[in-house]
Design a protein around this motif. Structure first.
Motif, PDB file in Angstrom:
ATOM      1  N   ASP A   1       0.809  -1.217   0.000  1.00 35.56           N
ATOM      2  CA  ASP A   1       0.000   0.000   0.000  1.00 35.56           C
ATOM      3  C   ASP A   1       0.844   1.269   0.000  1.00 35.56           C
ATOM      4  OD1 ASP A   1      -2.160  -1.650   0.042  1.00 35.56           O
ATOM      5  OD2 ASP A   1      -2.853  -1.133   2.048  1.00 35.56           O
ATOM      6  N   PHE A   2       2.019   1.237   0.640  1.00 35.80           N
ATOM      7  CA  PHE A   2       2.791   2.465   0.823  1.00 35.80           C
ATOM      8  C   PHE A   2       4.118   2.486   0.059  1.00 35.80           C
ATOM      9  CE2 PHE A   2       0.278   1.844   4.762  1.00 35.80           C
ATOM     10  CZ  PHE A   2      -0.588   2.922   4.597  1.00 35.80           C
ATOM     11  N   GLY A   3       4.497   1.384  -0.588  1.00 38.10           N
ATOM     12  CA  GLY A   3       5.756   1.358  -1.333  1.00 38.10           C
ATOM     13  C   GLY A   3       5.542   1.465  -2.828  1.00 38.10           C
TER      14      GLY A   3
ATOM     15  N   ASP B   1       8.928   5.548   6.726  1.00 38.80           N
ATOM     16  CA  ASP B   1       9.453   4.961   7.966  1.00 38.80           C
ATOM     17  C   ASP B   1       8.347   4.345   8.800  1.00 38.80           C
ATOM     18  OD1 ASP B   1      11.678   4.668  10.001  1.00 38.80           O
ATOM     19  OD2 ASP B   1      10.251   5.880  11.151  1.00 38.80           O
ATOM     20  N   ASN B   2       7.214   5.025   8.888  1.00 38.11           N
ATOM     21  CA  ASN B   2       6.073   4.459   9.609  1.00 38.11           C
ATOM     22  C   ASN B   2       4.806   5.172   9.177  1.00 38.11           C
ATOM     23  OD1 ASN B   2       5.415   6.640  11.880  1.00 38.11           O
ATOM     24  ND2 ASN B   2       7.648   6.435  11.786  1.00 38.11           N
ATOM     25  N   VAL B   3       3.695   4.531   9.458  1.00 38.87           N
ATOM     26  CA  VAL B   3       2.381   5.084   9.139  1.00 38.87           C
ATOM     27  C   VAL B   3       1.505   4.947  10.371  1.00 38.87           C
ATOM     28  CG1 VAL B   3       0.329   4.896   7.696  1.00 38.87           C
ATOM     29  CG2 VAL B   3       2.586   4.488   6.693  1.00 38.87           C
TER      30      VAL B   3
ATOM     31  N   THR C   1      -4.253   7.675   8.898  1.00 37.23           N
ATOM     32  CA  THR C   1      -3.255   7.073   8.004  1.00 37.23           C
ATOM     33  C   THR C   1      -2.147   8.074   7.692  1.00 37.23           C
ATOM     34  OG1 THR C   1      -5.163   5.978   6.978  1.00 37.23           O
ATOM     35  CG2 THR C   1      -3.028   5.560   5.998  1.00 37.23           C
ATOM     36  N   LEU C   2      -1.583   8.666   8.738  1.00 40.28           N
ATOM     37  CA  LEU C   2      -0.522   9.655   8.588  1.00 40.28           C
ATOM     38  C   LEU C   2       0.774   8.956   8.211  1.00 40.28           C
ATOM     39  CD1 LEU C   2       0.654  12.536   8.896  1.00 40.28           C
ATOM     40  CD2 LEU C   2       1.046  11.976  11.324  1.00 40.28           C
ATOM     41  N   GLN C   3       1.288   9.268   7.024  1.00 41.87           N
ATOM     42  CA  GLN C   3       2.548   8.679   6.577  1.00 41.87           C
ATOM     43  C   GLN C   3       3.713   9.569   6.992  1.00 41.87           C
ATOM     44  OE1 GLN C   3       2.849   7.138   2.548  1.00 41.87           O
ATOM     45  NE2 GLN C   3       0.626   7.303   2.301  1.00 41.87           N
ATOM     46  N   ILE C   4       4.696   8.977   7.660  1.00 39.41           N
ATOM     47  CA  ILE C   4       5.926   9.692   8.000  1.00 39.41           C
ATOM     48  C   ILE C   4       6.881   9.427   6.852  1.00 39.41           C
ATOM     49  CG2 ILE C   4       7.686  10.100   9.744  1.00 39.41           C
ATOM     50  CD1 ILE C   4       4.719  10.561  10.576  1.00 39.41           C
TER      51      ILE C   4
END
Length: 524
Positions: free
Chosen positions: A94-96, A106-108, A113-116
């Motif tokens: 989902d995030f890559g 680095d983290n979500v 669904t805050l993506q760092i």
């Protein structure tokens, strides 16, 4: 870690192995000389001479891999682990993707669904290897794996580097390094190990069948609730016929539910069910575009007396697939001439012949992509220099190097039970640092509740376990016992709550609402 690192370890000079071969001969010659000179001298020297004589046998015994009695996983455990693997893969899937330049944040945070959107070398390595694992489970197809991995490698080329190393943090949106510009020896070691693993895995993919019945079977076994797969490969069934059976069963199933909008949350179970269905459909789509001769509607063409060769019953490797299509096209063209023009077989042959040219092009491109992945992964891993990270006075790797001030930090990674052992292992294998650096890693250990364990910095799981993702761990060795002890000690430390203490987020917010990270462990 693959054959690359192992081959380099074998190339390390100054090995005493050649001396072992002459020891038995020297023992015999000395024994004969002593027997003629003074028999009592022979008696006195016999224990040492005997040790010399058997030294090669002892060395062979010491070099042999320890035997480990391990039974296969139960069906219940296998099903559980397959499901967990898919849930873990969801994060990378989902995030890559392309929206993050094919990198992984680095983290979500679950809330909103805050993506760092920060990238570290270790997380990048995890992304590479997660895609490899996903392909093995059937969670992604080979073209999807190639597209995503090449996308990540292309982005990697754009990142600013220091002597082949990327810095410890990058802004995923701008691809600029985040100050301070630090090269972390340990994180670079993790990334290098991942890249060598990617290289070895890509080369292996070239030599394996491009589609396997086990992929379909594994996906169906992952379903909730467990679905007993009735299609199994018997001794009389060929891989091609098994795949056709799987494709036929997929076509008979209902179509998967449409994917929800990107910002719409899905129930975990619903997502799981949809994803398995989508993956089976993706395999069917792969067969349509890359192995059309395996489609059930063409099965009659491969029955006697049309195309009855053994080469049509096996699945070609990616290396040979395009050549196989060329041969199939030639044989099918000859066979179709002998078929009645208005027959069903003639119609099927004409349809398949029309598909083969485009199929060959796709297979050639896919082989080129996977070959490029192997070459690029090796190039980037080899480009990482480690000599400048060595603290000469201690013969250990420094914790880091400042790319702005060009300062090498005096603090060192000095414990064997830590992430540092993979970086040290690779640096020695590449010949960038002396062999004695490996033996400078501290092996102090303690007893906790009667269990011996090597000391780590903070007692966290990732320090002990992470290098074992890439390095072989042999049973009944110091490291293997420490890994087992670390797991047991952590399980004993808690009662009826999740166990496995590692560096993780905790309830402290920093800029933009990011969750701070710190080690969370216990002291014995």
């Amino acid at each position: 870690m693959g054959d690359r690192g192992a081959s380099r370890i074998r190339q390390i000079p100054n090995s005493p192995r050649h001396l072992l071969a002459v020891l038995p001969v020297a023992a015999v010659l000395i024994a004969i000389a002593l027997a003629f000179h003074n028999i009592w001298s022979l008696v006195a020297a016999s224990p040492v001479l005997l040790l010399w004589a058997i030294a090669p046998l002892v060395a062979i015994w010491l070099d042999s891999p320890p035997r480990r009695e391990e039974g296969p996983l139960t069906a219940e455990d296998t099903h559980f682990l397959q499901q967990q693997a898919l849930h873990i893969w969801r994060y990378f899937h989902d995030f890559g993707d392309e929206t993050n330049h094919w990198l992984i944040p680095d983290n979500v945070e679950e809330q909103n669904t805050l993506q760092i959107r920060k990238l570290s070398p270790t997380n990048l390595g995890m992304l590479f290897n997660a895609r490899q694992a996903a392909y093995e489970f059937g969670f992604t197809t080979l073209p999807e794996f190639a597209q995503a991995t090449l996308g990540t490698l292309a982005t990697y080329d754009r990142l600013e580097k220091q002597r082949g190393h990327i810095y410890n943090w990058y802004n995923i949106e701008t691809l600029c390094p985040i100050p301070p510009h630090i090269v972390s020896a340990v994180d670079s070691g993790n990334l290098a190990a991942s890249l060598y693993t990617l290289r070895t895995g890509a080369l292996d993919l070239l030599k394996r069948p491009i589609l396997a019945p086990e992929t379909f079977t594994g996906l169906k076994q992952t379903q909730q609730p467990p679905v007993k797969t009735t299609i199994t490969l018997t001794s009389a069934e060929t891989p091609s016929s098994a795949i056709r059976s799987h494709l036929r069963s997929i076509a008979q199933q209902t179509k998967p539910a449409a994917a929800p909008p990107p910002n719409q949350n899905q129930d975990s179970k619903q997502w799981f069910a949809n994803e398995i269905s989508n993956r089976l459909s993706a395999l069917s789509n792969f067969a349509e575009h890359y192995t059309p001769w395996l489609l059930p509607r063409f099965e009659s063409l491969f029955n006697p007396p049309q195309l009855d060769g053994s080469e049509h019953k096996a699945i070609p490797t990616l290396l040979d697939a395009a050549e196989y299509v060329t041969e199939l096209e030639s044989k099918l063209t000859g066979t179709s001439r002998d078929l009645p023009k208005d027959s069903t077989l003639a119609t099927s042959a004409a349809e398949l012949l029309a598909l083969l040219p485009a199929t060959r092009q796709r297979l050639e491109q896919l082989k080129s992509d996977v070959t490029k992945i192997a070459a690029e992964a090796e190039r980037h891993a080899d480009a990482m220099e480690y000599g400048f990270l060595l603290v000469e006075a201690r013969q250990l790797l420094s914790i880091g190097y400042d790319g702005i001030t060009h300062e090498l930090y005096s603090s060192c990674y000095d414990l064997l039970a830590s992430e540092a052992r993979i970086a040290s292992f690779i640096a020695v294998a590449k010949g960038d640092i002396p062999q004695q650096s490996w033996f400078r890693l501290d092996r102090s250990h303690v007893l906790v509740n009667g269990r011996a364990a090597l000391l780590s910095w903070t007692g966290t799981m990732f320090e002990y376990m992470m290098p074992s993702l890439w390095m072989r761990t042999f049973p009944d060795t110091l490291i293997a016992r420490s890994l087992e002890s670390a797991v047991r000690i952590q399980k004993d430390h808690v009662r009826n709550i999740p166990w496995g203490i590692s560096e993780s987020g905790f309830s402290k917010k920093i800029l933009r609402g990011d969750t701070a990270i710190r080690p969370g462990a216990f002291q014995s």
